[in-house]
Design a protein around this motif. Structure first.
Motif, PDB file in Angstrom:
ATOM      1  N   MET A   1       0.841  -1.189   0.000  1.00  0.00           N
ATOM      2  CA  MET A   1       0.000   0.000   0.000  1.00  0.00           C
ATOM      3  C   MET A   1       0.879   1.243   0.000  1.00  0.00           C
ATOM      4  O   MET A   1       1.931   1.272   0.596  1.00  0.00           O
ATOM      5  N   ALA A   2       0.433   2.260  -0.667  1.00  0.00           N
ATOM      6  CA  ALA A   2       1.196   3.494  -0.821  1.00  0.00           C
ATOM      7  C   ALA A   2       1.251   4.279   0.490  1.00  0.00           C
ATOM      8  O   ALA A   2       0.339   4.234   1.308  1.00  0.00           O
ATOM      9  N   LYS A   3       2.341   5.016   0.651  1.00  0.00           N
ATOM     10  CA  LYS A   3       2.491   5.934   1.784  1.00  0.00           C
ATOM     11  C   LYS A   3       1.942   7.285   1.340  1.00  0.00           C
ATOM     12  O   LYS A   3       2.400   7.852   0.353  1.00  0.00           O
ATOM     13  N   ILE A   4       0.962   7.797   2.087  1.00  0.00           N
ATOM     14  CA  ILE A   4       0.313   9.058   1.727  1.00  0.00           C
ATOM     15  C   ILE A   4       0.561  10.073   2.840  1.00  0.00           C
ATOM     16  O   ILE A   4       0.316   9.789   4.011  1.00  0.00           O
ATOM     17  N   GLU A   5       1.032  11.242   2.433  1.00  0.00           N
ATOM     18  CA  GLU A   5       1.266  12.329   3.371  1.00  0.00           C
ATOM     19  C   GLU A   5       0.557  13.577   2.870  1.00  0.00           C
ATOM     20  O   GLU A   5       0.536  13.834   1.668  1.00  0.00           O
ATOM     21  N   MET A   6       0.001  14.327   3.809  1.00  0.00           N
ATOM     22  CA  MET A   6      -0.694  15.564   3.448  1.00  0.00           C
ATOM     23  C   MET A   6      -0.298  16.664   4.428  1.00  0.00           C
ATOM     24  O   MET A   6      -0.239  16.434   5.635  1.00  0.00           O
ATOM     25  N   ALA A  28      -5.044   4.934   4.755  1.00  0.00           N
ATOM     26  CA  ALA A  28      -4.468   5.693   5.858  1.00  0.00           C
ATOM     27  C   ALA A  28      -3.546   6.759   5.281  1.00  0.00           C
ATOM     28  O   ALA A  28      -2.885   6.537   4.252  1.00  0.00           O
ATOM     29  N   PHE A  29      -3.507   7.913   5.931  1.00  0.00           N
ATOM     30  CA  PHE A  29      -2.603   8.970   5.496  1.00  0.00           C
ATOM     31  C   PHE A  29      -2.129   9.752   6.704  1.00  0.00           C
ATOM     32  O   PHE A  29      -2.821   9.841   7.719  1.00  0.00           O
ATOM     33  N   GLU A  30      -0.930  10.284   6.576  1.00  0.00           N
ATOM     34  CA  GLU A  30      -0.343  11.108   7.623  1.00  0.00           C
ATOM     35  C   GLU A  30      -0.697  12.554   7.318  1.00  0.00           C
ATOM     36  O   GLU A  30      -0.446  13.036   6.216  1.00  0.00           O
ATOM     37  N   ASP A  31      -1.280  13.233   8.289  1.00  0.00           N
ATOM     38  CA  ASP A  31      -1.720  14.610   8.096  1.00  0.00           C
ATOM     39  C   ASP A  31      -0.913  15.525   9.012  1.00  0.00           C
ATOM     40  O   ASP A  31      -0.907  15.339  10.228  1.00  0.00           O
ATOM     41  N   GLN A  55      -1.009  20.111   0.380  1.00  0.00           N
ATOM     42  CA  GLN A  55       0.037  19.559  -0.475  1.00  0.00           C
ATOM     43  C   GLN A  55       0.069  18.073  -0.154  1.00  0.00           C
ATOM     44  O   GLN A  55       0.206  17.686   1.009  1.00  0.00           O
ATOM     45  N   ILE A  56      -0.071  17.256  -1.177  1.00  0.00           N
ATOM     46  CA  ILE A  56      -0.235  15.814  -1.000  1.00  0.00           C
ATOM     47  C   ILE A  56       0.920  15.090  -1.682  1.00  0.00           C
ATOM     48  O   ILE A  56       1.310  15.441  -2.799  1.00  0.00           O
ATOM     49  N   PHE A  57       1.417  14.072  -0.995  1.00  0.00           N
ATOM     50  CA  PHE A  57       2.513  13.253  -1.498  1.00  0.00           C
ATOM     51  C   PHE A  57       2.093  11.790  -1.425  1.00  0.00           C
ATOM     52  O   PHE A  57       1.558  11.345  -0.407  1.00  0.00           O
ATOM     53  N   ILE A  58       2.333  11.070  -2.499  1.00  0.00           N
ATOM     54  CA  ILE A  58       2.091   9.629  -2.517  1.00  0.00           C
ATOM     55  C   ILE A  58       3.428   8.971  -2.814  1.00  0.00           C
ATOM     56  O   ILE A  58       4.043   9.243  -3.852  1.00  0.00           O
ATOM     57  N   ASP A  59       3.872   8.138  -1.873  1.00  0.00           N
ATOM     58  CA  ASP A  59       5.197   7.507  -1.973  1.00  0.00           C
ATOM     59  C   ASP A  59       6.282   8.543  -2.242  1.00  0.00           C
ATOM     60  O   ASP A  59       7.126   8.380  -3.122  1.00  0.00           O
ATOM     61  N   ASP A  60       6.239   9.627  -1.476  1.00  0.00           N
ATOM     62  CA  ASP A  60       7.222  10.714  -1.514  1.00  0.00           C
ATOM     63  C   ASP A  60       7.218  11.526  -2.806  1.00  0.00           C
ATOM     64  O   ASP A  60       8.062  12.389  -2.998  1.00  0.00           O
TER      65      ASP A  60
END
Length: 84
Positions: A1-6, A28-31, A55-60
């Protein structure tokens, strides 16, 4: 599963919409709230070049903001990115 950051703020309607889409995908995502952690705004701008939230990042990889996230959804590309 992809790592998602926002990177977001609590009061931003675009942030709320982006979070709703990700939650509807059951991922799941890190906010990171840049109002609560102002030093993270500089990190956000350095990573993706964007000054506005979200600003959103998927797998960096920078995806962009809410509009770009919804464009990925419309094209079917978001599911592919999330499945990686």
């Amino acid at each position: 599963m992809a790592k998602i950051e926002m990177y977001s703020t609590a009061w931003c309607p675009f942030c709320v919409r982006a979070k709703q889409l990700l939650k509807s995908k059951s991922v799941a995502f890190e906010d990171t709230d840049v109002d609560r952690e102002p030093q993270k705004r500089a990190e956000m701008m350095q990573r993706g070049g964007g000054r506005t939230v979200p600003q959103i990042f998927i797998d960096d990889q920078p995806v962009g903001g809410c509009d770009e996230l919804y464009a990925l959804e419309r094209s079917g590309e978001l599911d592919r990115l999330l499945a990686q």
